[in-house]
Design an enzyme around this catalytic site. Structure first.
Site, short mmCIF file in Angstrom:
data_model
loop_
_atom_site.label_atom_id
_atom_site.label_comp_id
_atom_site.label_asym_id
_atom_site.label_seq_id
_atom_site.Cartn_x
_atom_site.Cartn_y
_atom_site.Cartn_z
N GLU A 77 0.82 -1.21 0.00
CA GLU A 77 0.00 0.00 0.00
C GLU A 77 0.86 1.26 0.00
OE1 GLU A 77 -3.09 0.06 -0.47
OE2 GLU A 77 -3.86 -1.91 0.08
N ASP A 218 -4.30 -9.95 -8.29
CA ASP A 218 -4.70 -9.05 -9.37
C ASP A 218 -3.60 -8.16 -9.94
OD1 ASP A 218 -4.63 -7.71 -6.94
OD2 ASP A 218 -6.70 -7.02 -7.01
N GLU A 311 -18.53 -7.34 -2.82
CA GLU A 311 -17.17 -7.84 -2.75
C GLU A 311 -17.07 -9.25 -3.32
OE1 GLU A 311 -15.27 -5.39 -2.50
OE2 GLU A 311 -14.41 -5.35 -0.50
N GLU A 332 -12.77 -0.55 -9.89
CA GLU A 332 -12.29 -1.44 -10.95
C GLU A 332 -13.20 -1.52 -12.17
OE1 GLU A 332 -9.81 -2.14 -7.55
OE2 GLU A 332 -12.00 -2.09 -7.73
N THR A 435 -1.56 0.91 -10.15
CA THR A 435 -2.79 0.23 -9.73
C THR A 435 -3.62 1.07 -8.78
OG1 THR A 435 -3.61 -1.96 -9.03
CG2 THR A 435 -1.85 -0.95 -7.69
#
Length: 538
Positions: A77, A218, A311, A332, A435
């Protein structure tokens, strides 16, 4: 103004005006201590046209951010939000009217902050495998009792930020550790070509063997494609294409992607995760538009069913999964809509954007921001607003409906910049989003190169840009490789000639580099127009 409330929080509390709620909930100290939301949302300000606030926030960051703190931070992160956010803001500073120092973009306060943050992460990569720990203490390094189990995405999501940082600072250590981590994952794939979602970074043994395209995996796949485009790297693209074959062979069913056992290919979870909705956008980047649209439409039906993406969604049952009914305003599906609309112009993609705006406004808007939807079945809210809502969701929605935004530049305008290493071109388009939706100008990676052969030539740019010839030979022009690095030897390593030491001794052959080479790739799949990659055979 909402942006004035984000210091120093990562997770805002919109139901209580940014303050902890009555239940005592508060943001994770691993994030808020270095103003993560403020950094994460900075480039959004410029993309939305708020130049004055961008300038003010840059000053605030320079005066207040300190990474020398005793905090355990997520390596993943911190990289995508802090390092990525600072790099993007650094490269956009001049466009935002910030007075840049001599030598920009090869120097600057935001770049120095990004480098400082990234150096705090380097101890995490000091493992026998070269794959990083998931958490690092910003003051003391890796804690002695830190778990060695890290998710796949937490290992393979560094090449965009770290290679950019190496190119701008001249220090190869960042790109080197990112590449080693990528290669170790590649070497760890199963005999059928799949990877699991958690691995022991000390032993290289898979701990969780579920293979899919969603949570925990991902952005590893995402960074193989985006790293290939950004660095013009044939090996990274070849790795992704091999994975793509295995993913289609073992996890794809009726344009859905399930979770399977990585060694056997048997279905382990027949669910769709909202995080998987990035996949159609990624498919568009390699030119696989038909498959991308079919999968996107599947995901869009789920959105229309609930007014958002839960989710987890049980595909056979056609309903949410217990305790996974929430929608934290993730970006997304909107991200995929933006990419696909740039590639196709299909109006159904704008319909998704309209539905997203209406849903978010109607369901989650509160007096002090936009609250997470705790349960899509009854639209109950949770007192959280994640930083990715400002960094990604808002940004992708805006770009979907703003075709003239500078991010969508097709090369018709650009800025010539004089650096200590020669003249280079910035702002011509072809931005690569990390991302966390922080745009990186790929041309910037060529501005600070120490090799004379890589200096940009304005005269050649003008000739290429105004030429009407679009022959195949033009698109087959080669450009200088992104560096002398070769993947580590080991099982599963892509073939390469000679050993690494010999390669490092070789200097790249002198060849002219077209000024628009950043959006034109030297491998079979090329970034050709509006952020889409087309194949030579198409």
């Amino acid at each position: 103004m909402l942006f004035r409330l984000v210091i120093p929080l990562c997770v805002l509390l919109p139901l209580h005006h940014g303050a902890p709620g009555p239940d005592g909930t508060a943001p994770d100290p691993a994030h808020y201590s270095f103003s993560l939301t403020l950094i994460d949302a900075l480039d959004t300000l410029l993309i939305l046209g708020n130049v004055s606030e961008f300038q003010r926030v840059v000053e605030v960051l320079q005066d207040n951010v300190d990474f020398d703190i005793d905090v355990n931070a997520s390596v993943f992160e911190t990289n995508i939000r802090v390092v990525g956010g600072l790099l993007s803001a650094h490269l956009l500073s001049k466009k935002a009217g910030v007075e840049v120092e001599a030598g920009w973009p090869c120097s600057g306060p935001l770049l120095r902050m990004a480098e400082e943050a990234a150096r705090k992460l380097l101890p995490a990569f000091q493992t026998p495998t070269g794959m990083p720990y998931g958490t690092v203490n910003l003051l003391h390094g890796v804690n002695p009792g830190e778990t060695p189990v890290t998710c796949t995405a937490g290992i393979g999501t560094f090449i965009v930020e770290f290679a950019t940082l190496s190119s701008l600072t001249g220090d190869p250590v960042f790109e080197d550790v990112a590449r080693v981590a990528l290669m170790r994952l590649w070497e760890s794939r199963s005999d059928i070509g799949l990877v699991g979602n958690h691995i022991d970074v000390l032993t290289g043994k898979w701990v969780a063997q579920d293979a899919g395209i969603g949570a925990g995996v991902d952005s590893y796949f995402e960074y193989l494609v985006k790293g290939a485009i950004l660095l013009q790297d044939k090996k990274l693209m070849a790795m992704f294409l091999e994975y793509n074959k295995a993913i289609r062979n073992y996890t794809r069913f009726d344009d859905w992607y399930l979770w399977v056992q990585m060694y056997k290919g048997t279905v382990s979870m027949p669910v769709f995760q909202s995080l998987e909705a990035y996949w159609p956008g990624l498919q568009s980047l390699i030119g696989d538009i038909d498959n991308a649209m079919r999968t996107f439409l599947n995901y869009y039906t789920v959105w229309k069913q609930f007014g958002g993406l839960p989710e987890f969604y049980n595909i056979p049952q056609g309903y949410t999964v217990e305790k996974r009914e929430g929608y934290p305003l993730r970006p997304e599906l909107i991200e995929s809509a933006m990419y696909l609309y740039r590639a196709t112009g299909d109006p159904i993609l704008l319909e998704l954007g309209r539905d997203a705006v209406e849903s978010i406004e109607k369901i989650s808007k509160v007096e002090c921001g936009f609250a997470t939807i705790k349960d899509l079945r009854d639209h109950k809210l949770d007192n959280r607003m994640e930083s990715f809502f400002l960094a990604e969701t808002v940004k992708y929605l805006y770009l979907l409906f703003d075709p003239t935004n500078f991010i969508h530049n097709n090369g018709s305008t650009f800025d010539a910049v004089i650096t200590p290493y020669g003249e280079c071109i910035l702002g011509a388009g072809g931005y690569i989003f990390n991302t966390e939706a922080h745009p990186i100008d790929p041309a910037a990676l060529h501005c600070c190169r120490r090799l004379k052969e890589e200096q940009w030539e304005v005269e050649e740019l003008m000739k290429e840009f105004y030429s009407l010839k679009r022959s195949k030979s033009r698109f087959q022009k080669k450009t200088i490789s992104s560096g002398p690095w070769e993947p580590p030897a080991g099982p599963g390593t892509l073939s390469s000639s000679g050993n690494q030491d010999q390669t490092r001794e070789k200097k790249p052959a002198k060849r002219k580099t077209p000024l628009l080479s950043c959006p034109s790739q030297p491998f079979t799949s090329k970034l050709a127009l509006l952020g889409q990659v087309f194949l030579d055979s198409s």
